[in-house]
Design an enzyme around this catalytic site. Structure first.
Site, short mmCIF file in Angstrom:
data_model
loop_
_atom_site.label_atom_id
_atom_site.label_comp_id
_atom_site.label_asym_id
_atom_site.label_seq_id
_atom_site.Cartn_x
_atom_site.Cartn_y
_atom_site.Cartn_z
N ASP A 1 0.85 -1.18 0.00
CA ASP A 1 0.00 0.00 0.00
C ASP A 1 0.89 1.24 0.00
O ASP A 1 1.33 1.71 1.05
CB ASP A 1 -0.87 -0.04 1.27
CG ASP A 1 -1.70 1.21 1.45
OD1 ASP A 1 -1.77 2.02 0.50
OD2 ASP A 1 -2.29 1.37 2.54
N GLU B 1 4.65 -8.41 -0.27
CA GLU B 1 3.21 -8.31 -0.04
C GLU B 1 2.50 -8.73 -1.33
O GLU B 1 2.88 -8.31 -2.41
CB GLU B 1 2.79 -6.88 0.35
CG GLU B 1 1.27 -6.75 0.43
CD GLU B 1 0.74 -5.57 1.25
OE1 GLU B 1 1.52 -4.95 2.00
OE2 GLU B 1 -0.46 -5.30 1.12
N GLU C 1 0.79 -9.01 4.66
CA GLU C 1 -0.42 -9.33 3.93
C GLU C 1 -0.18 -10.13 2.65
O GLU C 1 -0.51 -9.68 1.56
CB GLU C 1 -1.18 -8.04 3.62
CG GLU C 1 -1.58 -7.36 4.92
CD GLU C 1 -2.54 -6.20 4.76
OE1 GLU C 1 -2.34 -5.40 3.85
OE2 GLU C 1 -3.50 -6.13 5.56
N GLU D 1 0.00 -3.65 13.52
CA GLU D 1 -0.61 -2.39 13.08
C GLU D 1 -1.83 -2.17 13.96
O GLU D 1 -2.62 -3.08 14.18
CB GLU D 1 -1.04 -2.46 11.61
CG GLU D 1 0.12 -2.54 10.64
CD GLU D 1 -0.30 -2.65 9.18
OE1 GLU D 1 -1.40 -2.18 8.81
OE2 GLU D 1 0.48 -3.22 8.41
N HIS E 1 -5.04 3.34 13.25
CA HIS E 1 -4.85 3.87 11.89
C HIS E 1 -4.90 5.40 11.93
O HIS E 1 -5.94 6.00 12.20
CB HIS E 1 -5.99 3.32 11.03
CG HIS E 1 -5.72 3.42 9.57
ND1 HIS E 1 -6.44 4.23 8.74
CD2 HIS E 1 -4.80 2.82 8.79
CE1 HIS E 1 -5.99 4.10 7.51
NE2 HIS E 1 -5.01 3.24 7.51
N ASP F 1 -2.08 8.82 5.94
CA ASP F 1 -2.52 8.17 7.17
C ASP F 1 -1.40 8.11 8.20
O ASP F 1 -1.24 7.13 8.90
CB ASP F 1 -3.04 6.76 6.86
CG ASP F 1 -2.04 5.92 6.11
OD1 ASP F 1 -0.94 6.41 5.85
OD2 ASP F 1 -2.34 4.76 5.78
#
Ligand code: GAL
Length: 994
Positions: free
Chosen positions: A225, A421, A472, A542, A545, A605
């Site tokens: 991401d 990932e 992920e 994580e 957020h 973020d």
């Protein structure tokens, strides 16, 4: 010069590399001990006479149509541009920045990647804005190629020595050529790639050619991401190989604890280019030990035992110099003695439990993409230290090695992650299957390659306390193989969150992301429904957020983490916003660059803005991660908690400041991860600003300032209310016969002389959605309370009093709102009651908004001195604040509700001539002052949209908390307000000429 260009390696599933040298530790060799010892980590790779950094301006040619790259490239016939190396071409005027989160940029058809043809249609199970399965037809999308050329000279002497070239980062792959010949191929963007140039080099001018492609087979393992960038994005180093050159070093240390005496053993395994003597000297903190041996077969082992050393921790980053010298070279390794291991359910560093106060860190720059300068890397590590952050997870790839060197030096734990990932494998094909590549043995060599290169490059760093297999990518046989490989070489625990999606569930530590507080508690208790999480330590790799305003509710996690041994802590997602900075000062995010698919501002973020200015999130985290915690237990008693792993309480001073001027200083005596209760009373008095009249402070407060004794640096500030709000004096509220001149009650509300009047929407029940109000499932609970029809039901006015009843009608809700106005000696007392007639769910807020013109720019208030919401307010303390309207909102990259101030006793607005004050009566209110209306704010997308249209003052009975619903649990019930309850807002309005 002419080059036969290889057009197959990048898309050949059987090829990961060609003639790439085996992975090894990253270090820099110098000719002798003096020069090795004289440089800082930032300069190390640039200042060695044995290493030439080739970074700088290179020739560059971009091929938007890969078919136009000739089979035989004649570099003399190419019209070259010039670009900076390191750099990302999307930030240098070629192609454009492209942000997407979970999807590949190309059709999911492993192992095939687009070659020369235009990229065809792309299927995905997900899309922007909640769009489901769909097929996109991107135009003009190709597997672009960038060709780089660098000329360099070698003297006659140099040309007789061997040379190794090191690429610290190239996305996505590299075909390398020198002087007309092909050197080799490598992929794995954030992994080091090294080649032996010796067979191709020559005295005089050498021509180096690097062909870099947008995508290669390895791109299937790089669906992180982030902005998807390309280019030679980290330094390129040319290293001379001396006859007794040091090729690789592995240092292992063993901790031996006997009768509470700790000794270490150290062994250094050195691999040399040739043979010869190797001398090792270990120096530092009054210790000096030396050993010498000769290298047979190019290998030497040097060992020291019974070492009585200062251990390395993030709190005490004690390093020793290990000088390795051969006849021709010296390498200085900064060695730290530390042990990180799992003991049952506990994670131990040097035998003691620690809690990891972490963040996720990407290498990201708003002007250069993946490329960061040494100064920028150092700034990030220092920002961590300044914000009480002691752990970095290098999401989701190995960082520039300098980051690790600085974490060693400055003291930050690192969870070092493989460049891996495969998120798009989940959504790129029906049915959605998490493990599509990770459980496919055909991909195993690529997975192992990434594990090996992670470990081998970074194995020397004391800061690394865990290896992470990636992010992920689901679980499966390839992840298992990575685990086995790393554990066969390293004693450190292995982390991998993706295992949770396989039967295996976890490796050495359990790990999840965005779990609820309840789930975390159940793991802590050992009663998780995921049984494999109950017998090992657990990390929130994580959580919280940090997108937009927030994160809210993070303290609730730490309450659990400090309560259970098995909870190791967590890493906030994420440290820094990703966005692109333009010369005019504006920032853009996903979708602003013509991306055919994107995930909007989901990249924005971070706790810090792209330029590393701290946002409120950084303040929240700094507060939550404070090393020493104080709680008021009653009377003059306070409870202390030492949240560190190794620092005794007396390393800090606590200064207590009562609002009436009382002061006391305490040096706490509390061991790491222990509590103590102390009695604290003022020992002296200082002048204090308690204010007077309607501006006096009506709450008794004590503020506790924690500083490090050794440096005087402030690490935290906490505050406790020792009383409730003292009621407003009856005299001010005594009724009078009529409203003052010029003051009028209308159906909309109160109009005051000199421009203050109700805003177009005077009663606000919703807010301009924060990013955390937009849930991943596409819902936004705010939406239901935006479109309001207001009907005036009745207006009654008498002598010095009035009552207006309105009905607020929304698509799914209906409220009755009754406001009474009473003329009192100090002004007008306003009471607004809200009663729900229809609807259910939560009320985002209940507030009343007044508008003034924009000359009313001076603000004074007594309340929390910074952005604060119900589930994120402790980082701000109650103070008297004087500022301007622009200071009352936060510069979010995507504008949204911001700048709320909790626990306000009054606010005064003035235009230099007149002032208006709103004063809390029986309960503090929440305050918002904005330069635009909330309706206007809803439509804004970028900072430039924040155009001033007045001064909007909203006082609120409440706003609901923020939560982390943008990717994680939404606001918890205790920070919400049901619309079923009746709510009241009461305040005094007064005004004066100045
Ligand atoms: C996680 C992921 C991160 C990032 C985050 C959302 O699932 O691991 O890379 O995408 O969500 O911002």
């Amino acid at each position: 010069m002419r080059y036969a260009i290889d057009k197959s390696a990048y898309c050949d599933a059987a090829i990961i590399e060609e003639r790439r040298l085996p992975a090894r530790s990253y270090f820099v060799a110098f000719p002798d001990r003096a020069s090795a010892g004289a440089v800082t980590p930032e300069r190390r790779r640039y200042d060695s006479p044995l290493v030439r950094c080739l970074s700088g301006e290179w020739d560059f040619r971009f091929y938007p149509r890969p078919a136009e790259l000739p089979d035989v490239l004649d570099t003399d016939a190419v019209t070259w541009d010039r670009v900076a190396v390191p750099g990302c071409w999307q930030f240098q005027g070629y192609d454009h920045p492209f942000y997407v989160d979970e999807r590949y940029q190309f059709p999911f058809d492993p192992p095939r990647v687009p070659r020369e043809e235009p990229m065809g249609p792309v299927f995905s199970l997900i899309g922007e804005g909640g769009q489901g399965a769909h097929v996109a037809h991107p135009k003009d999308e190709y597997n672009f190629v960038g060709v780089y050329r660098r000329l360099f000279d070698l003297s006659e002497r140099e040309a007789t020595a061997g040379h190794v070239i090191t690429f610290l980062g190239v996305a996505s792959c590299l075909d390398l050529y020198l002087n007309g010949e092909r050197v080799g191929y490598s992929e794995g963007s954030h992994n080091t790639a090294e080649f032996d140039l010796s067979p191709y080099q020559r005295a005089g001018q050498n021509e180096l050619l690097a062909v870099v492609r947008r995508w290669c087979t390895g791109s299937y393992l790089e669906c992180q991401d982030m902005f998807r960038n390309n280019g030679i994005f980290r330094d390129v180093l040319l290293r001379e190989v001396t006859p007794c050159g040091i090729w690789d070093v592995k240092v292992r240390t063993w901790r031996e604890e006997r009768a509470s005496r700790v000794r270490y053993r150290l062994r250094a395994d050195v691999t040399l280019a040739g043979g010869g003597e190797v001398r090792a000297t270990l120096r530092g903190h009054d210790l000096e030990r030396a050993s010498e041996t000769s290298a047979g077969n190019g290998r030497a082992t040097l060992a020291f035992d019974e070492l009585d050393v200062l251990e390395w921790t993030a709190e005490t980053p004690n390093l020793y110099g290990l000088y390795l010298e051969t006849g021709t070279e010296c390498v200085l390794l900064r060695v730290g003695f530390r042990e990180a291991r799992v003991d049952g359910r506990r994670f131990l560093v040097n035998g003691r439990p620690v809690k990891l106060h972490g963040v996720n860190h990407h290498d990201t720059s708003p002007t250069a993409g993946y490329t960061m300068t040494p100064a920028e890397i150092e700034r990030d590590v220092r920002l961590c230290k300044e914000h009480n952050i002691d752990t970095i997870r290098t999401s989701h790839y190995p960082p520039d090695p300098l980051l690790l060197e600085l974490c060693d030096e400055l003291g930050v734990y690192v969870i070092d992650e493989a460049d891996l990932e495969t998120h798009g494998a989940l959504v790129g094909k029906f049915p959605a299957r998490q493990n599509r590549l990770t459980d496919d043995a055909r991909w195993r060599p690529r997975y192992l390659d990434r594990a090996e290169r992670l470990f081998e490059r970074d194995k020397l760093h004391p800061c690394v306390i865990m290896w992470s297999l990636g992010n992920e990518a689901g679980g499966g046989c390839n992840a298992d193989a990575m685990y086995e490989l790393i554990r066969s070489r390293s004693d450190l625990p292995v982390h991998y969150e993706g295992a949770i999606h396989s039967l295996r569930r976890a490796y050495d530590v359990g790990s999840e992301m965005y779990a609820t507080v309840e789930r975390v508690r159940s793991v802590g208790e050992g009663s998780s429904t995921t049984r494999r999480l109950n017998d090992r330590p657990y990390l929130l790799c994580e959580y919280a957020h940090a997108m937009g305003v927030g994160p809210g509710g993070i303290e609730d996690y730490w309450e659990q983490i400090y309560s259970y041994d098995a909870l190791m802590g967590g890493c906030v997602w994420e440290m820094v916003d990703h966005a692109v900075l333009h010369p005019d000062g504006s920032y853009t995010y996903g979708g602003d660059h013509g991306e055919w698919e994107h995930d909007g501002n989901f990249c924005v973020d971070g706790l810090f803005y792209p330029d590393r200015t701290p946002s409120t999130g950084a303040r929240i985290v700094r507060h939550c991660y404070r090393p020493l915690r104080v709680r008021h237990v009653g009377g003059d008693w306070f409870r202390l908690f030492n949240a560190t792993g190794f620092t005794p309480g007396d390393a800090f001073t606590l200064r207590f400041e009562w609002s009436d001027g009382g002061v006391a200083e305490v040096v706490p005596d509390v061991d790491p991860l222990r509590h103590a209760t102390v009695l604290v009373q003022p020992t002296s008095h200082e002048a204090s600003d308690e204010g007077a009249g309607l501006r006096r402070n009506r709450v008794r407060l004590v503020t506790v300032i924690t500083t490090r004794r050794a440096t005087g640096e402030e690490v935290a500030r906490e505050q406790f209310a020792l009383s409730g709000l003292e009621p407003l004096g009856e005299t001010g509220l005594a009724r009078v016969a009529r409203f003052p001149e010029g003051c009028e009650v209308t159906g909309d509300g109160l109009v005051l002389p000199g421009s203050m009047r109700p805003a177009a929407t005077p009663v606000l029940l919703s807010r301009a959605a924060t990013d955390n109000d937009r849930y991943l499932d596409g819902r936004c609970p705010m939406e239901r309370l935006y479109d309001c029809r207001r009907e005036v039901v009745s207006t009654v006015s008498g002598e010095g009093s009035a009552e207006v009843v309105t009905r607020l009608v929304y698509p799914h809700h209906r409220f009755l709102c009754t406001t009474s106005y009473e003329a009192v000696r100090a002004g007008v007392l306003v009471t607004t009651r809200l009663h729900c007639e229809r609807g259910r769910g939560d009320l985002p807020r209940f507030g009343v908004c007044y508008r003034l013109d924009d000359l009313w720019d001076d603000v004074e208030y007594l309340g929390r001195n910074g952005e604060s919401y119900r589930d994120m307010c402790e980082q701000a303390q109650i103070e008297r604040v004087r500022c301007h309207v622009a200071d009352m909102t936060e510069p979010n990259i995507r504008p949204q509700e911001s700048g709320n101030r909790m626990d306000c006793q009054y606010v005064t607005l003035s235009n230099g001539e007149r002032s208006v004050q709103l004063t809390a009566v029986d309960r503090p209110f929440e305050l918002a002052v904005k330069a635009y209306s909330d309706e206007g704010l809803r439509a804004m997308r970028h900072r430039e949209d924040e155009v001033r249209t007045g001064t909007y003052v909203t006082i609120q009975a409440f706003q609901m908390g923020i939560g982390t619903g943008s990717c994680g649990p939404a606001t918890r019930p205790e920070y919400r307000f049901s619309c079923k309850d009746d709510h009241t807002l009461r305040y005094l309005v007064s005004w004066e000429h100045m």
